[in-house]
Motif scaffolding. Structure first.
Motif, PDB file in Angstrom:
ATOM      1  N   SER A 163       0.826  -1.206   0.000  1.00 22.30           N
ATOM      2  CA  SER A 163       0.000   0.000   0.000  1.00 22.30           C
ATOM      3  C   SER A 163       0.864   1.261   0.000  1.00 22.30           C
ATOM      4  O   SER A 163       0.351   2.366   0.205  1.00 22.30           O
ATOM      5  N   SER A 213      -4.834   1.078   2.875  1.00 18.11           N
ATOM      6  CA  SER A 213      -4.591  -0.177   3.577  1.00 18.11           C
ATOM      7  C   SER A 213      -5.628  -1.187   3.141  1.00 18.11           C
ATOM      8  O   SER A 213      -6.829  -0.955   3.325  1.00 18.11           O
ATOM      9  N   THR A 218      -3.567  -2.460   9.655  1.00 14.55           N
ATOM     10  CA  THR A 218      -2.106  -2.481   9.765  1.00 14.55           C
ATOM     11  C   THR A 218      -1.632  -1.414  10.749  1.00 14.55           C
ATOM     12  O   THR A 218      -1.947  -0.232  10.604  1.00 14.55           O
TER      13      THR A 218
HETATM   14  O1  F6P Z   1       3.006  -7.155   6.359  1.00  9.85           O
HETATM   15  C1  F6P Z   1       2.778  -7.589   5.093  1.00  9.85           C
HETATM   16  C2  F6P Z   1       1.587  -6.960   4.464  1.00  9.85           C
HETATM   17  O2  F6P Z   1       0.459  -7.714   4.742  1.00  9.85           O
HETATM   18  C3  F6P Z   1       1.805  -6.819   2.971  1.00  9.85           C
HETATM   19  O3  F6P Z   1       1.565  -7.979   2.288  1.00  9.85           O
HETATM   20  C4  F6P Z   1       0.929  -5.691   2.633  1.00  9.85           C
HETATM   21  O4  F6P Z   1       1.244  -5.142   1.393  1.00  9.85           O
HETATM   22  C5  F6P Z   1       1.223  -4.770   3.796  1.00  9.85           C
HETATM   23  O5  F6P Z   1       1.347  -5.633   4.899  1.00  9.85           O
HETATM   24  C6  F6P Z   1       0.199  -3.717   4.060  1.00  9.85           C
HETATM   25  O6  F6P Z   1      -1.059  -4.257   4.316  1.00  9.85           O
HETATM   26  P1  F6P Z   1      -2.369  -3.379   4.267  1.00  9.85           P
HETATM   27  O7  F6P Z   1      -2.514  -2.864   2.886  1.00  9.85           O
HETATM   28  O8  F6P Z   1      -3.467  -4.295   4.655  1.00  9.85           O
HETATM   29  O9  F6P Z   1      -2.214  -2.261   5.250  1.00  9.85           O
END
Ligand code: F6P
Length: 555
Positions: A163, A213, A218
């Protein structure tokens, strides 16, 4: 492309095709690129392929016709063709997450259909693209204003991993096409300095945050999004009856698959751009995750980029394996990695605008193929994904190329260059490209001891000045670094990663390996936040490090 084979249940190293390659590698190991070129004056024109506007020269790889034939036989025995068709048709090839893998649908032209579970996903894609385009135009034209009525001049994209890396790479790569009246910044690291530096000097009234995200759970992204909200509201809230909500509505949009998460954060879902679980994070730069890219370069250029992706998708799906760029790159990578013992691939773009491309590729390749069990959970007995790394040429030449030329390790290189410059300094472009061509040549052919002597070197220095050569590289050339070329280039690597994953029989689309660290970090974060310094129950090293940190972190 390859015909489906019959050996798909036999483990990779047990296959006759693997054994044949291993035997061939033993016998071929000492063959020098000098000999291969001397034996075939047409080699440099023969071992090349074209697709989607990209030219791939793999003649400086340590392969001959037999190597290539055996590699293609291996691919056929792994049913690369059938698995490719399965991906394009929306089969749930991401087995451990039980998901389809359909980034190719993100760039299918309007009007094409691809049904998954009875839904035409291409129509969904274009609905979001049209909303993105309308929103981008409003930002770019000044029709969308901030909470105080000021025009948006700064766009700060918050996200991490897939992202972030795609949007920041694409923004840098396509700067020449971007609106220079606007300022773009990208925040990913949970280190608060990343956010603070990104917003330093910006006027909140002129700043739009795009919170990207896929999961909207995250840690890093949510922490930075909350910091952004505080920063924004400190100066903008309460200016009218709408209060906080009014300011957030004008200064925050979200890109996610998680509508509830976006709503809980306080972003109006009217201001949300969606995508789908069949888009992997590292395959998402051409989804709504690319909203910042679209605002920067405009919807038309963004669509051009999608057309470049699509052109490579079509090439990959339809071109015969022997002329198929992603298949060739994948097979050569497997040869270098599994049979010649190379542990890494250096990606060396001779284009300053591609300065973030190696970092982008690191996630694409290593999160995808950094796996050690097969699809049905057996431990592999061969190497899978190599380490990708790199820097733009010519900077790398004055740093790490020494090791590639004369070190003890084999480091296959991908050189990437463009014929037409974007800079008005045309002579410098010739210099840049001269360096690209020179490096590939020097790596392949080296300089023999006799050549060094005949150049008048002192005998004591002959060994030091000798270049063995026989160091493999591929060169990817495109006419110009346009949105179309960037799309084609990214899709080339995406599909090459896919083909390798098929052959290694791994799931290239999950990423369970990042989970453990996340869980431990959450537990540790609560220990660090606790006022009563709870008793630590980690290993002795981690305990001691945490104690030292607690002692020294200040008030
Ligand atoms: O930590 C790995 C991950 O899941 C990646 O695969 C992904 O691109 C990144 O974190 C961010 O995740 P999100 O877009 O759900 O915040």
């Amino acid at each position: 492309m390859d015909k489906p084979g019959t050996e798909d249940l036999v483990s990779l190293t047990q296959r006759p095709q693997w054994a044949a390659l291993a035997a061939h590698a033993t016998q071929f190991a000492q063959t020098h690129l000098r000999e291969l070129f001397a034996a075939d004056p047409e080699r440099g024109r023969r071992l090349c392929a074209e697709g989607a506007g990209l030219h791939l020269d793999y003649s400086k790889q340590r392969v001959d016709d037999q190597t290539l034939r055996l590699l293609h036989e291996l691919a056929a025995s792994c049913d690369v063709h059938g698995r490719t068709a399965a991906m394009f048709s929306g089969e749930r090839i991401n087995r451990t997450e039980d998901r389809s893998v359909l980034h190719v649908a993100l760039r299918m032209p309007k009007g094409e259909r691809l049904e998954v579970d009875g839904v035409d996903v291409v129509a969904q894609v274009h609905e979001v693209l049209d909303r993105m385009a309308a929103f981008s135009e409003r930002i770019r034209s000044g029709a969308w204003t901030g909470h105080t009525g000021k025009r948006i001049r700064n766009v700060v994209s918050i996200g991490i991993g897939g992202s972030d890396l795609g949007p920041v790479m694409a923004y840098e790569a396509l700067r020449d096409f971007s609106d220079r009246g606007m300022h773009f910044a990208f925040v990913s690291n949970v280190d608060g300095t990343d956010f603070s530096e990104a917003v330093r000097g910006l006027d909140p009234a002129e700043t739009l945050f795009i919170v990207c995200s896929k999961t909207f759970t995250t840690l890093e992204t949510l922490a930075n999004a909350h910091a952004a909200r505080r920063w924004c509201l400190e100066s903008l809230a309460g200016d009218d009856d709408a209060g906080d909500d009014g300011a957030v509505a004008k200064h925050f949009v979200a890109v996610s698959t998680n509508t509830d998460g976006v709503r809980d954060f306080g972003i109006d879902t009217e201001n949300m751009f969606g995508f789908w679980d069949w888009v992997g994070g590292r395959y998402s730069m051409d989804s709504a995750i690319g909203l910042s890219t679209m605002i920067a370069i405009g919807p038309d250029n963004f669509r051009d980029m999608l057309a470049g992706f699509h052109a490579m998708d079509v090439h990959f799906r339809d071109a015969p394996a022997e002329r198929n760029l992603p298949v060739l790159m994948a097979l050569i990578g497997i040869w270098n990695n599994d049979f010649l013992g190379a542990d890494t691939v250096a990606v060396l773009p001779y284009a300053q605008y591609l300065k973030r491309f190696p970092a982008y590729l690191q996630q694409l390749t290593m999160e995808s193929n950094g796996k050690s069990v097969t699809l049905d959970g057996r431990r592999v007995d061969y190497q899978t994904g190599p380490v990708y790394w790199g820097e733009p040429g010519t900077n790398g030449q004055h740093s790490f190329y020494q090791l590639i030329h004369q070190g003890t390790r084999l480091v296959p290189c991908d050189f990437i260059g463009f014929c037409e410059p974007l800079s008005p300094l045309r002579e410098q472009h010739d210099l840049l490209m001269a360096n690209l061509f020179a490096q590939g040549e020097a790596l392949a052919f080296g300089k023999t001891a006799d050549e060094v002597r005949s150049g008048g070197a002192a005998e004591a220095l002959v060994a030091h000045k000798t270049f063995e050569g026989n160091r493999p590289s591929s060169t990817i050339l495109a006419r110009k670094l346009t949105p179309h070329a960037l799309g084609a280039l990214v899709a080339l690597y995406e599909h090459s990663v896919f083909v390798q994953g098929v052959i290694w029989d791994i799931d290239s689309f999950d990423q369970w390996g990042v989970e453990l660290g996340k869980v431990l970090a959450k537990r540790t974060a609560s220990e660090l936040a606790a006022v009563d310094s709870p008793r630590l129950r980690h290993d002795s090293s981690t305990n001691a490090l945490i104690e030292r940190y607690r002692d020294q972190r200040g008030a």
